[in-house]
Design an enzyme around this catalytic site. Structure first.
Site, PDB file in Angstrom:
ATOM      1  N   ASP A 310       0.859  -1.173   0.000  1.00 36.35           N
ATOM      2  CA  ASP A 310       0.000   0.000   0.000  1.00 36.35           C
ATOM      3  C   ASP A 310       0.906   1.237   0.000  1.00 36.35           C
ATOM      4  O   ASP A 310       2.085   1.140   0.355  1.00 36.35           O
ATOM      5  CB  ASP A 310      -0.901  -0.026   1.235  1.00 36.35           C
ATOM      6  N   ASP A 506      -1.856  -0.610   6.127  1.00 35.18           N
ATOM      7  CA  ASP A 506      -2.071  -0.074   7.477  1.00 35.18           C
ATOM      8  C   ASP A 506      -3.503   0.344   7.756  1.00 35.18           C
ATOM      9  O   ASP A 506      -3.871   0.569   8.900  1.00 35.18           O
ATOM     10  CB  ASP A 506      -1.144   1.129   7.722  1.00 35.18           C
ATOM     11  N   ASP A 510      -7.254  -1.895   3.920  1.00 37.80           N
ATOM     12  CA  ASP A 510      -6.259  -2.900   3.551  1.00 37.80           C
ATOM     13  C   ASP A 510      -6.548  -4.261   4.172  1.00 37.80           C
ATOM     14  O   ASP A 510      -5.961  -5.266   3.762  1.00 37.80           O
ATOM     15  CB  ASP A 510      -4.859  -2.451   3.994  1.00 37.80           C
TER      16      ASP A 510
END
Length: 620
Positions: A310, A506, A510
């Site tokens: 990410d 995080d 996600d």
């Protein structure tokens, strides 16, 4: 049975086996051969009985372990008149089980230290009085006093001018951290300086340290896929052992040869070395601020070949930062920042807080603003240092101060936030805000390549032009932008064609992708609780590069486990062949196998001393 009860039982069986062996040897030396044989058998029976009970319980669970070979070897040795060999096998088996228990306990030492540091009480300031309260009585908003040497009980923020904290138990960072007023505090850090006050942000049960404790307990209860594989292989190994023992008996007509084969085949190093090495790897990774939730995830992590990242909060800090100050003609940069930060002291907007933090980092002492008025989504206006001032969008500042259109700054990068600043009746300049790459991101990606990760992919919900601008020069293999949570899951699944996939994230968005990956890695220091729950690995420090030593440790621990098991099995098979040919008596085979088992466990413990190429915690 509890861990302590099991350890006591193993210790008792080992004591009986050793006493029987030594007493028998003493009687044999005194010429009492009959008594010696009886004493050796007496030392074997309790161990054999305990082993039979374990086998029965395993069979009820549908498991057939390699302990069957140990039971057969002791029984056969007693039946065919080799009580000394049976006694040596009993000592070997009981000693191996106890040594395995001791080794795993030592390997878990670093994680157990986390549990032992959990505070039981905290000092709460209320009405000018300090009271000691239990952790479950702490409520958000409570003012707590953290004295020197105490562990921070709950997450919160520092409400004293200065805090000096030892975060090594959480992050592996060797040097204490110096924090200023308003800084975020994580439970589990220890006060290494003078007493300070803090404001609790959440209850103890929801704080960082409580979550870490739960993850540690889950990690300790795990069983690795390799260990389960050993159980599945046990029938095949048992069959080979029985065939070889039967062939030796049939070829020679001597049942003692079969006994020698059975003796040297037990217990298989696979069931001893693999768990010890992997649990030692868990402990070592925790030292580097990488909490792996079990031996299974550690093994999967060691096999990872694709990393999906990410962007926000992972490759980037996830919080806006000032990347440039563009002052108007005749205006100093510090003047632009001072006015913007002075007004933004009265705003809770993330951009405003980032501006104030930047001014404090430069050592600026900010006067208090007056007559503040905040227009949501536009900016803040008021009086600062005796004059009218405004900070926010260009149109808002121009309108608040009665100015004409303010000139846009040249060359702003895609995704940047532009903050106009005006004061004393004039336009002062622009602050350019962005969420830049974390320091060392390029070195992190290069380190992943060296560690065996063949493909690195960015998966983000941001616009493609923003993601491309931020990650330019990183050498990523693919970039997927504008993704929704379910599209991130599809990205993870599609990448599996290149090998086992690790996913790092995080946020709450996600969590589905973390759960879908072969190994989900969560940024645990500031990440969402949902992502930490869904992940297999949690980085306890807000640095994605901590994944690198964790990955290197996982690969090395798995290699040590395979090496120990492979060498041990190979030596056992060679010994079985020699015994089948008549080259080893049962007693000699038993002693040789004990040496092999001890050697492979000691070799597995080398995982406790792994030093990853990326260096010690905090090293750059």
């Amino acid at each position: 049975m509890s861990g302590n009860g099991r350890d006591l039982g193993r210790r008792g069986l080992l004591g009986l086996a050793v006493c029987g062996l030594l007493a028998g040897l003493g009687a044999y030396g005194a010429g009492q051969e009959g008594l010696a044989r009886g004493l050796w058998a007496a030392g074997v029976v309790p161990v054999l009985a305990g082993l039979v009970v374990e086998i029965v319980l395993s069979l009820r669970r549908g498991e057939v372990g390699l302990d069957v070979v140990a039971a057969l070897s002791m029984s056969a040795a007693l039946i065919f008149g080799e009580p000394l060999a049976a006694a040596v096998v009993a000592v070997m088996y009981a000693g191996g089980a106890f040594l395995e228990s001791y080794a795993e306990g030592r390997a878990r030492g670093a994680m157990r230290a986390l549990l032992e540091r959990v505070p039981r009480e905290a000092g709460r300031l209320r009405g000018g009085v300090l009271e000691e309260i239990a952790l479950d009585q702490i409520a958000p908003g409570d003012r707590l006093l953290v004295r020197q040497g105490e562990v921070v009980a709950v997450d919160g923020r520092l409400d004293s001018a200065l805090g000096f904290l030892d975060t090594s138990a959480l992050t592996g960072e060797a040097m204490p951290v110096r924090l200023g007023r308003g800084a975020d505090l994580l439970s589990g850090a220890m006060n290494a300086g003078d007493a300070f006050e803090m404001i609790a942000a959440r209850p103890a049960a929801e704080s960082t340290y409580a979550g870490i404790v739960r993850l540690v307990e889950a990690a300790q209860a795990s069983k690795a896929p390799m260990a389960r594989l050993a159980d599945r292989w046990s029938m095949g190994f048992l069959a080979v052992t029985l065939v070889l023992a039967g062939a030796a008996w049939a070829a020679s007509g001597d049942p003692v040869r079969a006994v020698a084969v059975l003796v040297i085949a037990t217990p298989c190093p696979l069931i001893l070395a693999v768990p010890v090495a992997l649990v030692a790897g868990l402990s070592r990774a925790a030292h580097y601020g990488v909490l792996i939730k079990g031996a299974g995830p550690l093994e999967a992590m060691a096999r990872g070949r694709v990393l999906v990242l990410d962007k926000t909060g992972t490759l980037t800090d996830g919080r806006p930062q000032i990347v440039a100050i563009v002052p108007a003609a005749g205006v100093a940069e510090d003047a632009v920042l001072r006015v913007a930060a002075g007004l933004d002291q009265g705003s809770k907007h993330p951009v405003a807080q980032a501006i104030v933090a930047a001014a404090q980092a430069r050592g600026m002492v900010l006067a208090l603003p007056e007559g503040l008025a905040e227009a949501p989504g536009e900016g803040v206006s008021g009086r600062f240092e005796g004059g009218a001032a405004a900070v926010g969008g260009g149109a808002f500042v121009a309108r608040a101060l009665g100015l004409g259109a303010v000139p846009a700054p040249p060359g702003a990068a895609p995704g940047a936030v532009l903050v106009a600043v005006g004061g004393a009746g004039r336009f002062l300049g622009w602050l350019v805000m962005a969420d830049p790459l974390r320091a060392g991101a390029a070195d992190f990606v290069a380190g992943l390549r060296r560690a065996g990760v063949g493909r690195v992919v960015l998966a983000t919900g941001d616009r493609a032009e923003v993601a491309e601008e931020v990650t330019r020069g990183l050498g990523l293999d693919a970039l997927r932008a504008g993704l929704s949570p379910d599209q991130k899951v599809l990205t993870v699944l599609s990448e599996r064609k290149f090998g086992p996939v690790m996913m790092v994230g995080d946020g709450v968005n996600d969590a589905p992708a973390l759960a879908a990956a072969d190994v989900g890695v969560a940024m645990g220091a500031r990440g969402a609780a949902a992502s930490a729950e869904a992940a297999d690995v949690v980085l306890l420090v807000d640095r994605v590069d901590r994944l690198l030593p964790g990955l290197e440790i996982a690969r090395r621990a798995r290699a040590i486990a395979l090496q120990s098991a492979g060498v041990g099995i190979g030596l056992s098979v060679i010994g079985m062949g020699v015994a089948a040919a008549g080259g080893l008596a049962p007693v000699e085979g038993a002693i040789l196998q004990e040496v092999i088992d001890v050697a492979v466990i000691l070799n597995a413990l080398r995982a406790l001393r792994i030093v990853p190429p990326s260096g010690e915690p905090g090293g750059d």
